[in-house]
Design an enzyme around this catalytic site. Structure first.
Site, PDB file in Angstrom:
ATOM      1  N   ASN A   1       0.693  -1.230  -0.021  1.00 50.37           N
ATOM      2  CA  ASN A   1       0.112  -0.141   0.170  1.00 50.37           C
ATOM      3  C   ASN A   1       0.835   1.404   0.017  1.00 50.37           C
ATOM      4  OD1 ASN A   1       0.688  -0.735   2.525  1.00 50.37           O
ATOM      5  ND2 ASN A   1      -1.015   0.236   3.655  1.00 50.37           N
TER       6      ASN A   1
ATOM      7  N   GLU B   1       4.537  -3.727  12.418  1.00 44.68           N
ATOM      8  CA  GLU B   1       3.744  -2.809  12.200  1.00 44.68           C
ATOM      9  C   GLU B   1       2.411  -3.567  11.504  1.00 44.68           C
ATOM     10  OE1 GLU B   1       3.591  -0.103  13.145  1.00 44.68           O
ATOM     11  OE2 GLU B   1       5.961   0.798  13.108  1.00 44.68           O
TER      12      GLU B   1
ATOM     13  N   CYS C   1      -3.256   1.217   6.854  1.00 42.13           N
ATOM     14  CA  CYS C   1      -2.964   0.677   8.170  1.00 42.13           C
ATOM     15  C   CYS C   1      -3.762   1.475   9.311  1.00 42.13           C
ATOM     16  CB  CYS C   1      -1.842   0.205   8.386  1.00 42.13           C
ATOM     17  SG  CYS C   1      -0.518   1.309   8.588  1.00 42.13           S
TER      18      CYS C   1
ATOM     19  N   GLU D   1       8.286   3.199  14.797  1.00 41.14           N
ATOM     20  CA  GLU D   1       9.040   3.665  13.407  1.00 41.14           C
ATOM     21  C   GLU D   1       8.892   5.126  13.365  1.00 41.14           C
ATOM     22  OE1 GLU D   1       9.754   1.018  10.273  1.00 41.14           O
ATOM     23  OE2 GLU D   1       7.418   0.327  10.438  1.00 41.14           O
TER      24      GLU D   1
END
Ligand code: NAD
Length: 490
Positions: free
Chosen positions: A161, A259, A293, A471
């Site tokens: 994505n 993640e 996400c 992150e």
């Protein structure tokens, strides 16, 4: 100009994998074709790395750890990253067009992605010579201090994505810390992370520091994670794959950053600025056709303003015209036919199993000239109960689920009512309510009065099934260095 001419890029997109600075084919010659999700047309191809190829990439990456990369000063390392940011900006138009053609996302979003990717390199460039340790006071008879050493060869497993931003998000801090990287992009969208190798090479990155092994997850991805010389795995993707990766990394005690998915709530309290809340909601769920996400996929709205929100939202959503990403349409295609099937399955289930009210969209689309494209109408499902699948499960498509609540306290309970905990947003003019929500919500990032507020410097990651590790920001660097403590008796 025909449509096919218009929807292409000048580049030759038949690419090779990148190992130790060489551009090579897979050891068994296998290649993967990649298509434009808006038209179904093949636009390029790349090798499907085998486990042997992955092994070679890790070996090269390990050798590169000890070569020119190690002898460079941290300041010089930072300069390489800064040059990479500048070259990526010079190439932004071309890279954005490739990203759009490969992933389907509207061109303005792809341009934003390329700028964000450049910003990652720029941000971490400044950190390369600031990863300094501590001195520890043990009294006059000792001297004790810490060094921050690179963890070693790092693996980066990338979803489809956000192909380049996810690559840059992990690779830039890894390189700033002095690590080397082997990147496994998603098979649907591998082009820009391969092209990034040319940019890093031009920036002066020594051969073998950035390697790209495109291919299938079950072969290239699993071989990479299982390789005993991988010290850290940064994974972004689905929960099921993430669990498997953690298990595989555990066999050789590699650390992991996971993640994973999300089902993030966007709360609108009765006192909110509704116009701002509507703009925020549209961006939160329809950016990248909802394949995000951190999307705000659940609108949790106080009953007093529910009707007013829907009156504003529904016409705006129905007016969103789908089209080709290179025409910068309001909303592009989903990444694949399979993804459209998944999204349609969720909406059909909401209609049948829960008799839910689909107040916008809820159907497949085929815009003129794009009959083979993977389009799904931007959709709103109103007044869904907590136990509906469309409330509990990540859809990863342009589907907003609305939940109605009667108080700010109920909003927090509903916000926390899924197994995920990635992001959460709230629109309210009451700072105490906003802060109480921020305190009590289970999420790694909380946005107040602007969904997606923040950026490269703001730490990002999940709680619960959304994963762990951070992150972005300074927090990301901790994955890529280890602390060595040296103590001497005087
Ligand atoms: P996925 O888990 O299927 O694949 C992600 C990557 O893992 C791909 O490169 C794939 O080839 C690789 N892979 C698959 N099986 C593997 C294996 N056994 N070993 C090693 N690698 C393997 O996910 P996807 O369908 O590409 O992406 C969509 C999912 O990613 C969604 O669930 C979404 O929520 C999540 N996502 C999370 C974030 C985040 O930052 N939290 C960002 C984007 C996407």
């Amino acid at each position: 100009m025909t449509h096919m001419d218009k929807w292409s890029v000048a580049d030759d997109l038949d690419l090779k994998m990148v190992i130790g600075g060489e551009r090579i084919e897979a050891s068994n010659g296998a290649r993967i074709q990649t298509e434009d999700p808006a038209t179904g047309r093949v636009i390029g191809s790349f090798p499907a790395a085998t486990a042997d190829d992955v092994g070679r990439a890790v070996e090269n990456s390990r050798a590169a750890l000890k070569g020119d990369w190690r002898s460079m000063t941290p300041t010089a390392r930072g300069r390489v990253l800064a040059r990479a940011a500048a070259i990526l900006r010079r190439e932004a138009e071309r890279m954005a067009r490739v990203e759009t053609l490969d992933s389907g996302k509207p061109l303005r979003e792809a341009k934003g992605d390329i700028e964000t990717s450049a910003s990652y390199f720029e941000y971490y460039a400044g950190m390369a010579d600031k990863l300094q340790g501590d001195s520890i006071p043990l009294g006059p008879d000792y001297m004790s201090f810490t060094l921050h050493e690179p963890v070693g060869v790092t693996a980066h497993i990338i979803p489809w994505n956000f192909p380049l931003t996810t690559t840059a998000r992990g690779v830039a801090p890894a390189l700033a810390a002095g690590c080397t990287a082997v990147v496994k992009p998603a098979a649907l969208t591998s082009l820009t992370s391969i092209l990034m190798a040319d940019i890093l090479e031009e920036a002066g990155l020594p051969a073998g520091v950035y390697n790209v092994v495109p291919g299938h997850g079950r072969e290239a991805g699993s071989a990479l994670v299982a390789h005993p010389d991988i010290a850290h795995v940064t994974f972004t993707g689905s929960v099921a794959t993430g669990i498997g990766i953690m298990q595989s990394a555990a066999t050789h005690v590699a650390s992991v950053t996971l993640e994973l998915g999300g089902k993030s709530p966007l709360v609108v309290l009765a006192d909110a600025d509704l116009d701002a809340a509507v703009e925020g909601t549209l961006k939160a769920i329809y950016m990248n056709a909802g394949q995000v996400c951190s999307a705000g996929s659940r609108l949790v709205v106080e009953r007093k303003v529910h009707a007013a929100m829907m009156e504003r939202l529904v016409p705006r959503v129905e007016a969103m015209m789908p089209g080709h990403g290179l025409d910068d349409a309001a909303i592009g295609p989903l990444v694949s036919a399979a993804q459209v099937g998944l999204v349609a399955g969720f909406v059909d289930d909401a209609r049948k199993a829960n008799s839910l009210n689909v107040v916008a969209g809820g159907r497949r689309l085929s815009p003129a000239g794009m009959e083979k494209g993977h389009f799904y109408a931007p959709t709103i499902i109103d007044d869904a109960p907590m136990d509906a699948r469309v409330v509990q499960e990540e859809i990863f498509g342009p589907v907003l689920t609305v939940q109605i609540v009667d108080s700010p306290e109920e909003a927090i309970a509903v916000a926390n009512g899924t197994e995920f905990g990635l992001c959460a947003g709230i629109y309210t003019r009451d700072i105490s309510r906003a802060m109480a929500f921020a305190r009590d919500v289970d999420a790694g990032q909380v946005f107040i009065n602007q969904y997606f507020a923040g950026g490269v410097p703001t730490p990002f990651g999940g709680t619960k099934m959304s994963g762990f590790g951070r992150e972005k920001g300074l927090a990301a660097l901790a994955s890529y260095y280890r602390v060595k403590c040296i103590t001497t008796r005087l």
